[in-house]
Design an enzyme around this catalytic site. Sequence first.
Site, mmCIF file in Angstrom:
data_model
loop_
_atom_site.group_PDB
_atom_site.id
_atom_site.type_symbol
_atom_site.label_atom_id
_atom_site.label_comp_id
_atom_site.label_asym_id
_atom_site.label_seq_id
_atom_site.Cartn_x
_atom_site.Cartn_y
_atom_site.Cartn_z
ATOM 1 N N LYS A 103 -16.202 52.165 -12.821
ATOM 2 C CA LYS A 103 -15.309 52.894 -12.060
ATOM 3 C C LYS A 103 -15.168 52.344 -10.565
ATOM 4 O O LYS A 103 -16.341 52.583 -10.018
ATOM 5 C CB LYS A 103 -15.374 54.424 -12.067
ATOM 6 C CG LYS A 103 -15.006 55.077 -13.524
ATOM 7 C CD LYS A 103 -15.376 56.527 -13.812
ATOM 8 C CE LYS A 103 -14.902 57.002 -14.791
ATOM 9 N NZ LYS A 103 -15.171 58.424 -15.166
ATOM 10 N N GLY A 132 -12.570 59.449 -17.614
ATOM 11 C CA GLY A 132 -12.296 60.675 -17.767
ATOM 12 C C GLY A 132 -13.618 61.402 -17.497
ATOM 13 O O GLY A 132 -14.599 60.800 -16.854
ATOM 14 N N SER A 134 -16.661 62.354 -17.623
ATOM 15 C CA SER A 134 -18.055 62.150 -18.690
ATOM 16 C C SER A 134 -19.177 61.572 -17.919
ATOM 17 O O SER A 134 -19.163 60.505 -17.656
ATOM 18 C CB SER A 134 -17.388 60.871 -19.517
ATOM 19 O OG SER A 134 -16.858 59.908 -18.791
ATOM 20 N N ALA A 136 -22.970 60.525 -17.936
ATOM 21 C CA ALA A 136 -23.659 59.824 -18.960
ATOM 22 C C ALA A 136 -24.773 60.815 -19.393
ATOM 23 O O ALA A 136 -25.113 60.790 -20.540
ATOM 24 C CB ALA A 136 -24.512 58.498 -18.326
ATOM 25 N N LYS A 187 -11.500 59.190 -7.259
ATOM 26 C CA LYS A 187 -11.975 60.511 -7.492
ATOM 27 C C LYS A 187 -13.367 60.450 -6.860
ATOM 28 O O LYS A 187 -14.093 61.406 -6.120
ATOM 29 C CB LYS A 187 -11.884 60.818 -8.736
ATOM 30 C CG LYS A 187 -12.473 60.106 -9.836
ATOM 31 C CD LYS A 187 -14.029 60.601 -10.024
ATOM 32 C CE LYS A 187 -14.795 59.382 -10.871
ATOM 33 N NZ LYS A 187 -16.081 59.825 -11.365
ATOM 34 N N ASP A 240 -11.530 64.383 -14.236
ATOM 35 C CA ASP A 240 -12.536 63.825 -13.654
ATOM 36 C C ASP A 240 -12.770 64.175 -12.209
ATOM 37 O O ASP A 240 -14.168 64.387 -11.645
ATOM 38 C CB ASP A 240 -12.410 62.374 -13.569
ATOM 39 C CG ASP A 240 -13.614 61.553 -13.816
ATOM 40 O OD1 ASP A 240 -14.647 61.869 -13.665
ATOM 41 O OD2 ASP A 240 -13.444 60.206 -13.805
ATOM 42 N N ASN A 252 -21.983 60.560 -6.398
ATOM 43 C CA ASN A 252 -21.363 60.685 -5.030
ATOM 44 C C ASN A 252 -21.352 61.655 -4.423
ATOM 45 O O ASN A 252 -21.301 62.012 -3.414
ATOM 46 C CB ASN A 252 -19.910 60.307 -5.654
ATOM 47 C CG ASN A 252 -19.531 58.760 -6.008
ATOM 48 O OD1 ASN A 252 -19.558 57.844 -5.377
ATOM 49 N ND2 ASN A 252 -19.721 58.647 -7.512
ATOM 50 N N VAL A 275 -25.797 53.375 -8.193
ATOM 51 C CA VAL A 275 -24.499 52.960 -7.541
ATOM 52 C C VAL A 275 -23.815 54.078 -7.199
ATOM 53 O O VAL A 275 -23.507 54.887 -7.809
ATOM 54 C CB VAL A 275 -23.832 51.883 -8.359
ATOM 55 C CG1 VAL A 275 -23.688 52.496 -9.917
ATOM 56 C CG2 VAL A 275 -22.522 51.503 -7.774
ATOM 57 N N GLU A 277 -20.227 54.596 -6.191
ATOM 58 C CA GLU A 277 -19.142 53.728 -6.087
ATOM 59 C C GLU A 277 -18.029 54.367 -5.170
ATOM 60 O O GLU A 277 -17.210 53.480 -4.328
ATOM 61 C CB GLU A 277 -18.280 53.725 -7.171
ATOM 62 C CG GLU A 277 -19.149 53.353 -8.631
ATOM 63 C CD GLU A 277 -18.938 51.709 -8.413
ATOM 64 O OE1 GLU A 277 -18.354 51.012 -7.624
ATOM 65 O OE2 GLU A 277 -19.328 50.931 -9.759
HETATM 66 N N1 LIG Z 1 -23.106 57.325 -15.142
HETATM 67 C C1 LIG Z 1 -21.910 57.876 -15.385
HETATM 68 O O1 LIG Z 1 -22.124 59.071 -15.647
HETATM 69 C C2 LIG Z 1 -20.856 57.138 -15.214
HETATM 70 C C3 LIG Z 1 -19.563 57.763 -16.185
HETATM 71 C C4 LIG Z 1 -18.488 57.081 -16.146
HETATM 72 C C5 LIG Z 1 -18.447 55.848 -15.564
HETATM 73 N N2 LIG Z 1 -19.469 55.392 -14.794
HETATM 74 C C6 LIG Z 1 -19.202 54.062 -14.164
HETATM 75 O O2 LIG Z 1 -20.067 52.936 -14.760
HETATM 76 C C7 LIG Z 1 -20.497 51.960 -13.996
HETATM 77 C C8 LIG Z 1 -22.076 51.713 -14.018
HETATM 78 O O3 LIG Z 1 -22.654 53.162 -13.631
HETATM 79 P P1 LIG Z 1 -24.083 53.692 -14.415
HETATM 80 O O4 LIG Z 1 -23.908 54.996 -13.997
HETATM 81 O O5 LIG Z 1 -24.402 53.045 -15.642
HETATM 82 O O6 LIG Z 1 -24.832 52.730 -13.190
HETATM 83 P P2 LIG Z 1 -26.362 52.846 -13.134
HETATM 84 O O7 LIG Z 1 -26.762 53.143 -11.514
HETATM 85 O O8 LIG Z 1 -27.049 53.848 -13.915
HETATM 86 O O9 LIG Z 1 -27.130 51.484 -13.460
HETATM 87 C C9 LIG Z 1 -26.511 50.402 -12.867
HETATM 88 C C10 LIG Z 1 -26.999 49.231 -13.539
HETATM 89 O O10 LIG Z 1 -26.409 48.135 -13.296
HETATM 90 C C11 LIG Z 1 -27.584 47.031 -13.320
HETATM 91 N N3 LIG Z 1 -27.003 45.977 -12.553
HETATM 92 C C12 LIG Z 1 -27.397 45.738 -10.979
HETATM 93 N N4 LIG Z 1 -26.974 44.572 -10.597
HETATM 94 C C13 LIG Z 1 -26.175 43.996 -11.582
HETATM 95 C C14 LIG Z 1 -25.711 42.727 -11.729
HETATM 96 N N5 LIG Z 1 -25.405 42.041 -10.847
HETATM 97 N N6 LIG Z 1 -25.102 42.629 -13.000
HETATM 98 C C15 LIG Z 1 -25.065 43.611 -14.195
HETATM 99 N N7 LIG Z 1 -25.706 44.449 -14.095
HETATM 100 C C16 LIG Z 1 -26.414 44.863 -12.950
HETATM 101 C C17 LIG Z 1 -28.788 47.704 -12.952
HETATM 102 O O11 LIG Z 1 -29.902 47.075 -13.540
HETATM 103 C C18 LIG Z 1 -28.689 49.104 -13.426
HETATM 104 O O12 LIG Z 1 -29.098 49.053 -14.850
HETATM 105 C C19 LIG Z 1 -20.172 52.498 -12.488
HETATM 106 O O13 LIG Z 1 -18.931 51.546 -12.258
HETATM 107 C C20 LIG Z 1 -19.825 53.929 -12.549
HETATM 108 O O14 LIG Z 1 -18.885 54.422 -11.656
HETATM 109 C C21 LIG Z 1 -20.693 55.884 -14.833
#
Ligand SMILES: NC(=O)c1ccc[n+]([C@@H]2O[C@H](COP(=O)([O-])OP(=O)(O)OC[C@H]3O[C@@H](n4cnc5c(N)ncnc54)[C@H](O)[C@@H]3O)[C@@H](O)[C@H]2O)c1
Length: 333
Positions: A103, A132, A134, A136, A187, A240, A252, A275, A277
């Site tokens: 996202k 949506g 969600s 993790a 969001k 969301d 966030n 991260v 975002e």
């Molecule tokens: N966590 C959630 O609930 C959730 C839900 C929906 C969407 N998202 C989106 O999914 C994406 C990932 O979020 P997350 O929560 O899994 O992140 P996270 O912070 O849990 O993990 C980030 C991961 O990215 C890896 N990483 C760092 N640099 C990297 C690189 N250069 N190439 C590839 N991987 C790298 C890190 O090792 C780490 O495992 C984000 O855009 C987030 O907005 C997250």
Amino acid sequence: MKITVVGSGGWGTALALLLLENGNDVALWSHTQEKTDILRATGENPMLSGVALPKEMRFTSDLADVADSGAVLMATPSYAVRETARRMKEFIRPGTIIVSASKGIEKDSSLRLSQVIEEETGGKCPVVVLSGPSHAEEVGRRIPTGVVAAADDLTIAQQVQDLFMNQRFRVYTSDDKVGTEICAALKNVIALCAGCCDGMGCGDNTKALLMTRGMAEMARLGVALGGRKETFTGLAGMGDLIVTCCSMHSRNRRCGILIGQGKPIPEALEEIGAVVEGYYAAANARTLAQRAGVEMPIAQAAYEVLYQGRDVRGVVDDLMSRAKRSELEESWS
Ligand SMILES: NC(=O)c1ccc[n+]([C@@H]2O[C@H](COP(=O)([O-])OP(=O)(O)OC[C@H]3O[C@@H](n4cnc5c(N)ncnc54)[C@H](O)[C@@H]3O)[C@@H](O)[C@H]2O)c1
């Protein structure tokens, strides 16, 4: 089906578990060998602690794994999407469905992430956006959840619906990729602001005001960019926004709370340790709004706090003393 999940943060891991549960052969890709070794050795991901990774799940740090995958799910942080898609290009078979679950909006180019993937893979693979309410942490614990799979071609969105959907994970289809991705990115900006409200000690009234007007300006931008108004009241939009602004799972929002309590921005980002975002999306929202000629006072306020050192109380005062408006006129014009 063999599916490679590219990105082993909390979200990639939770979705990899879901796909495994749905009977797929799943490989979880990490960007370092060290991370792959940790997952394999411990059977757990620190980004999704307390959730066991079954022995059937495969772990890899080799992107060549996508070569014989029927579908690829991308869930890296937004800043890593371009580089990862570029590296995938030489391996991925034309026509392989790529599901984009990250996202954000790309820094500098202000492109949506599906556009970045399409650019880097030469348009040879259809890209579907999954978004949506969600967290993790909840999907990983099999808590009932609903999301949207958005694609230009609804039949492709339906294939993704079939892949992910089960008794505890509902997937609705949509043909509005633009709206879905704008919701997903923006969001997070509003959630940072909601956290600031909480951190400053504002009340529920303030947060409801922020969320409602935040949604109005998100929709204003999304519609100006070609998205559908209805998407903003759906799961990827209002759904969301609610979960991100109200839950302590939201990094966030948690980051915003620290900022609202007076913590300097770099320290707040550092303390979250994952991260955030919304920080990046705030800069992109401003660029996109300026390009589209759309007014986004809340995103602008977030930008001033995050990048220009303004005090949160000062921007709240400014927002509260804006000129008188009609609610409906300002929402859609
Ligand atoms: N966590 C959630 O609930 C959730 C839900 C929906 C969407 N998202 C989106 O999914 C994406 C990932 O979020 P997350 O929560 O899994 O992140 P996270 O912070 O849990 O993990 C980030 C991961 O990215 C890896 N990483 C760092 N640099 C990297 C690189 N250069 N190439 C590839 N991987 C790298 C890190 O090792 C780490 O495992 C984000 O855009 C987030 O907005 C997250």
